[in-house]
Design an enzyme around this catalytic site. Structure first.
Site, PDB file in Angstrom:
ATOM      1  N   GLU A  68      12.017   8.741   0.723  1.00 32.28           N
ATOM      2  CA  GLU A  68      12.059   7.754   1.827  1.00 32.28           C
ATOM      3  C   GLU A  68      13.261   8.062   2.695  1.00 32.28           C
ATOM      4  O   GLU A  68      14.391   8.159   2.213  1.00 32.28           O
ATOM      5  CB  GLU A  68      12.155   6.318   1.298  1.00 32.28           C
ATOM      6  CG  GLU A  68      10.809   5.762   0.910  1.00 32.28           C
ATOM      7  CD  GLU A  68      10.865   4.328   0.389  1.00 32.28           C
ATOM      8  OE1 GLU A  68      11.541   3.487   1.002  1.00 32.28           O
ATOM      9  OE2 GLU A  68      10.224   4.084  -0.647  1.00 32.28           O
TER      10      GLU A  68
ATOM     11  N   GLU B 197      11.849   3.309  -6.837  1.00 37.39           N
ATOM     12  CA  GLU B 197      13.018   2.423  -6.894  1.00 37.39           C
ATOM     13  C   GLU B 197      12.909   1.440  -8.057  1.00 37.39           C
ATOM     14  O   GLU B 197      13.172   0.239  -7.908  1.00 37.39           O
ATOM     15  CB  GLU B 197      13.194   1.666  -5.570  1.00 37.39           C
ATOM     16  CG  GLU B 197      13.450   2.587  -4.394  1.00 37.39           C
ATOM     17  CD  GLU B 197      13.756   1.856  -3.092  1.00 37.39           C
ATOM     18  OE1 GLU B 197      13.700   0.610  -3.054  1.00 37.39           O
ATOM     19  OE2 GLU B 197      14.054   2.545  -2.094  1.00 37.39           O
TER      20      GLU B 197
HETATM   21  C1  GAL Z   1      12.507   0.734   0.297  1.00 33.66           C
HETATM   22  C2  GAL Z   1      11.249   0.570  -0.527  1.00 33.66           C
HETATM   23  C3  GAL Z   1      10.024   0.529   0.338  1.00 33.66           C
HETATM   24  C4  GAL Z   1      10.245  -0.430   1.458  1.00 33.66           C
HETATM   25  C5  GAL Z   1      11.426  -0.022   2.269  1.00 33.66           C
HETATM   26  C6  GAL Z   1      11.624  -0.963   3.450  1.00 33.66           C
HETATM   27  O1  GAL Z   1      13.614   0.359  -0.433  1.00 33.66           O
HETATM   28  O2  GAL Z   1      11.092   1.607  -1.447  1.00 33.66           O
HETATM   29  O3  GAL Z   1       8.921   0.119  -0.418  1.00 33.66           O
HETATM   30  O4  GAL Z   1      10.452  -1.675   0.913  1.00 33.66           O
HETATM   31  O5  GAL Z   1      12.553  -0.041   1.431  1.00 33.66           O
HETATM   32  O6  GAL Z   1      12.724  -0.677   4.199  1.00 33.66           O
END
Ligand code: GAL
Length: 946
Positions: free
Chosen positions: A609, A516
């Site tokens: 993710e 990100e």
């Molecule tokens: C994402 C990020 C992760 C963590 C997650 C929490 O945007 O890449 O590192 O922060 O959100 O919800």
């Protein structure tokens, strides 16, 4: 890549190091072990006998800063994780001299273009600081063994903007000192200090001389100590760390938190991470192994060397077995004085045993033993363990390993190990993987930084697939003092260090250069940075694809075009894609899988993710959402008063989705290679949505290692062949008699019938794209709740929960009753607060005292409650929803029995005995069930076996 003490070294001086049972453990450097003759290579643990203290010497007036840092204008740390990273701030100009020019040359060997390498300036900064001097008396400093995390002891910072970094004091300055005895017989050798992770901005002095250092706390790096050593005498190491505040979105830990080694070689030796092994044309009948060996010549004379490599099979524990299965033809190399030379060759192995992820495949491994000889005398023996496997990312169907489709059932994990902090523990990491394996997980993403090298030993051995990630930020930072400050100078060195170190691990399937990153927002400029990073990776390892996780970049933006694999964070399911987000300035997008596939039909797509679903183990909040996925809001999945999130497992971060929704979306897009759930385990810090807490809510497993209900939701989906059923919530609700209390069941079956006190509450069927059975109008009455599930018309699995009575006693369940007395191995003991019938009392928050006798100690305790500020070192703590954890370690070198007792006012005390053995316990360790939910009969067993 794996480096182990050579077989020859083991035989001649009986030193070696071992990650796993069966190998000799490392002696500490400086411990007398008179060699019979000179070993070509020794690698010794340097973990023991350090002296440590926080802060610089009182009154120190010398500037020891690596570099000037910009002023922190805004230390708030609770902003949404997906906000746009900002451009770097400039540090205010100053005339202060900083140490950066002396540190940068440490990374020279990892800078490809000689013109960009750094020249060490004259001078020796810091030499007049008391702590670097050999004659400084450090006897009053604390004695510590590494790995060491200075922050995990707390105290927790209950007030203030510290939630993001875990409310533990990880920032600040810390000093480590240690003596190093180098015998006169080592004269002429090359001697290297190897550090696998120091958080952060390490600066190293040896005998008062500044040798070098490394800023990025997650990298492995080495320093050549040779020119500064006194041979035949004591040497003094002094290491200063300077971990900045506001430098991380999660708990980084502080200190030398991974292993430290001393490696001694002959002057002509295999270079740092100097082998590259890869495999191709893999089939059951044969495979080609390509080998590249880089030889370093530290001497003042040119050298002619012969390089011979033999390949042996490794057993499941990583022990070399039998005769060589293949030998490379000896290769000759001329290595110029002070230079390097690289040789390459290939060999074919007949009938190879392939490496692949269980349960479909076996993670079989081999070791290439490379011997260097000069004029007939052995000058180095170097081992590289590897696996033979064929990887293929298919844009239409995802990942194929050895020709077989493997869907990525992955999780993200941060590096901390809960109550142990960032201090690496092999057993704690292994326990994490074991539990994830039980859930059906087959892949790990090392979010968002290089892992401990031993983690990859574990993933190789256990057969996990790894997305190995380098950075969370590039030029644009996410917190004021994070890695973006050093990225311009260090990205090449850090990235090459990661790939060179890890490229021989069969478990690594994909390199991720970022997460990100802010450069998603900077169009072609950002894509150019991504391309440069991917090119560095390809230069070090042309065999695996590159990627970078994207939550913002869309198909028509430049970034994805330069990546081999499209890795989406949350975008696949859509982000804030409901009317309630209309008008927000945050990221909003409809589901993106199809759009990426259309734009990039030749690129594989995966979800790096998913979810970021939240819950607190054992906390059920009412009313229960009717939606399958909803954000956490006050009174809607979340309770800000107690800072807990409901374990009905329906709520997620605003930009995320529940597990159920993700499963549905992946099922509808079968070209997606799979997912990495945010996260496998709760981690310290980043406690969205309640930044007043200490640890996260996103884990499928809580910080103590107790399974949340979500564990069974994933298990049901990821292990469809395993007959299992899991009821939630618990059934002890004296205040809810007569009230609607929804019951949900996670099962690998397709139909379930729920019974309350023997009465059927009806059958439910799981329709396509549904992942739970729900009885949303159950009216609570105490007693027994039972579900009977069916699969394709056959009885499949059952689960039962019963109403518990008042707490009556404490019970203990060690995960292993036999451990090694090596000062590192651990037993994780679950303490259960039970009623008179032995049922866990599901909301018991009883205060529990721990006492230990015999040859062991309590390392830490926890209960998995994100709001708990009881120190992890406390020998008294509250249970959280019926459970508590105590972590026990055997005393090094003192085998014997360890008796652990737990007590609480008015409750029957519990006792357990753990045996700490001199040798590795044979066979698989005893694992009493570490069930967390309590109140249940045996689950997961087929009906017939009950
Ligand atoms: C994402 C990020 C992760 C963590 C997650 C929490 O945007 O890449 O590192 O922060 O959100 O919800």
């Amino acid at each position: 890549m794996t480096r182990r003490t050579s077989l020859v070294a083991v035989l001649t001086v009986a030193v070696g190091y071992s990650l796993f049972a069966g190998r000799t453990t490392a002696p500490a450097a400086g411990v007398a072990s008179a060699p019979a003759r000179v070993a070509p290579r020794e690698r010794m643990s340097l973990n023991d006998d350090w002296r440590f203290r926080k802060d610089d010497p009182p009154g120190n007036s010398v500037c020891l800063l690596y570099d000037l840092r910009p002023e922190v204008k805004d230390a708030r740390d609770d902003r949404p994780a997906d906000r746009e990273p900002g451009a770097a701030e400039k540090a205010r100009a100053s005339t202060l001299a900083v140490l950066k020019p002396w540190i940068l040359p440490t990374g020279n060997a990892l800078i490809k273009d000689p013109a960009r390498r750094f020249v060490r300036p004259a001078g020796n900064p810091g030499s007049d600081v008391a702590y670097v001097r050999a004659d400084f008396d450090d006897r009053s400093w604390r004695r510590v063994n590494l790995p060491h995390d200075w922050a995990i002891e707390g105290p927790f910072l209950v007030e203030g903007d510290f939630g993001g970094m875990g409310r533990l004091p990880s920032w600040g300055i810390g000093w480590y000192r240690r003596k190093l005895h180098i015998p006169a017989t080592d004269a002429g050798k090359s001697i290297f200090l190897e550090i696998d992770g120091a958080m952060s901005y390490a600066t190293v002095w040896l005998n008062g001389r500044l040798v070098g250092g490394w800023p990025y706390g997650y990298s492995s790096w080495q320093l050549d100590l040779t020119p500064h050593l006194v041979f035949g005498g004591e040497n003094q190491l002094a290491i200063r760390l300077d971990n900045p505040p506001s430098s991380s979105r999660w708990y980084p830990g502080g200190g030398i938190y991974r292993n430290v080694w001393l490696t001694k070689t002959q002057p002509v030796h295999v270079g740092q991470w100097g082998t590259r092994v890869s495999t191709r044309q893999v089939s059951p009948s044969s495979a080609t192994v390509d080998l590249e060996v880089t030889i370093a010549n530290d001497s003042k004379a040119d050298a002619a060397v012969r390089v011979a490599t033999r390949v042996f099979a490794l057993d499941a524990e990583g022990r070399q077995t039998g005769e060589a299965v293949a030998s490379f033809a000896p290769m000759d190399a001329a290595v110029a004085a002070g230079g390097n030379a690289t040789v390459r060759d290939s060999v074919v192995i007949a009938d190879p045993r392939l490496w692949g992820p269980p349960p479909q495949q076996q993670p079989d491994r081999y070791v290439a033993v490379t011997t260097l000889t000069r004029e007939g005398r052995t000058t180095d023996v170097y081992e590289t363990s590897f696996g033979i496997r064929a990887l293929r990312f298919d844009p239409d169907r995802g990942l194929f390993v050895n020709g077989e489709h493997v869907f990525l059932k992955g999780v993200n994990n941060h590096h901390d190990l809960g109550a142990l902090g960032a201090a690496f523990s092999l057993r704690a990491a292994e326990r994490q993987l074991e539990m994830l394996r039980e859930m059906g997980c087959n892949a790990i993403r090392t979010s968002h930084n290089p892992p401990a090298p031993e983690l990859l030993e574990l993933t190789d051995r256990m057969g996990f697939l790894v997305m190995d990630e380098a950075f969370d930020v590039w030029y644009r930072g996410k917190t004021p003092l994070d890695f973006h400050l050093i990225f311009p100078d260090w990205h090449e060195q850090d990235l090459r260090a990661l790939v060179r170190r890890d490229r021989n691990h069969p478990s690594v399937i994909l390199w991720s250069v970022g997460n990100e990153v802010g450069e998603q927002y900077t169009g072609e400029d950002g894509a150019a940075v991504a391309k440069r990073l991917c090119d560095i990776v390809r230069d070090e390892d042309p065999t695996r694809p590159t990627t970078s996780a994207m939550n913002w970049a869309k198909p028509d933006m430049p970034m994805p075009a330069v990546l081999d694999v499209v890795s989406l964070n949350y975008q696949g399911e859509g982000i804030r894609d409901t009317p309630e987000y209309a008008g927000t300035t945050r990221i909003r997008t409809p589901p993106q899988y199809a759009a990426f596939r259309e734009r990039f039909p030749g690129k594989p797509i995966l979800s790096s993710e998913t979810a970021s679903a939240f819950s607190s183990r054992g906390v059920y909040l009412f009313p229960v959402s009717k939606e399958i996925s909803a954000p956490v809001r006050d009174g809607r999945g979340g309770d800000p008063e107690i800072r807990q999130v409901s374990a009905y497992e329906l709520h997620a971060v605003d930009f995320g989705s529940s597990a159920d929704k993700v499963f549905g979306s992946l099922a509808r897009h079968p070209f997606v290679a799979g997912e990495f759930v945010w996260t496998g385990w709760d981690h310290l810090g980043e406690p969205t949505p309640y930044y007043g807490s200490r640890s996260s809510y996103a884990g499928i497993i809580d910080l103590a290692g107790f399974r949340k209900d979500r564990f069974y939701l994933y298990q049901a989906h990821w292990r469809p062949e395993l007959p299992m059923a899991h009821i939630l919530p618990h059934w002890t609700w004296p205040e809810r008699v007569g009230q609607v209390t929804p019951v949900h069941v996670f099962t690998s079956g397709d139909v379930g019938e729920l019974f309350l006190n023997g009465r059927s509450l009806g059958r439910k069927t799981r329709e396509p794209y549904e992942y739970r059975l729900r009885w949303d109008d159950v009216v609570y009455e105490p007693g027994v709740l039972e579900v009977v599930t069916y699969n394709h018309g056959r009885r499949w699995a059952t689960d039962t929960v019963k109403t518990a009575e008042r707490p009556a006693g404490l019970e203990m369940r060690p995960d292993r009753t036999t451990i090694r007395a090596d000062g590192a191995d651990l037993s994780f003991v679950t303490v259960r607060v039970v009623d008179a019938n032995g049922l866990v009392v599901p909301r018991a928050n009883t205060s529990i005292r721990f006492t230990i006798e015999g040859q062991g100690e309590i390392v830490a305790t926890d209960n998995g409650d994100p709001t708990s500020f009881e120190p992890f070192q406390a020998h008294e703590r509250k249970a959280f929803n019926g459970l508590c954890l105590v972590i026990v370690r055997g005393t090094a070198g003192r085998p014997g029995r360890i008796r652990l007792t737990v007590s609480s006012e008015g409750l029957r005390r519990g006792t357990t005995v753990i045996t700490s053995e001199a040798r590795a316990p044979g066979g698989s360790p005893s694992r009493a069930g570490v069930d967390t939910a309590g109140n249940r009969g045996p689950r997961q067993a087929p009906e017939s076996s009950r």
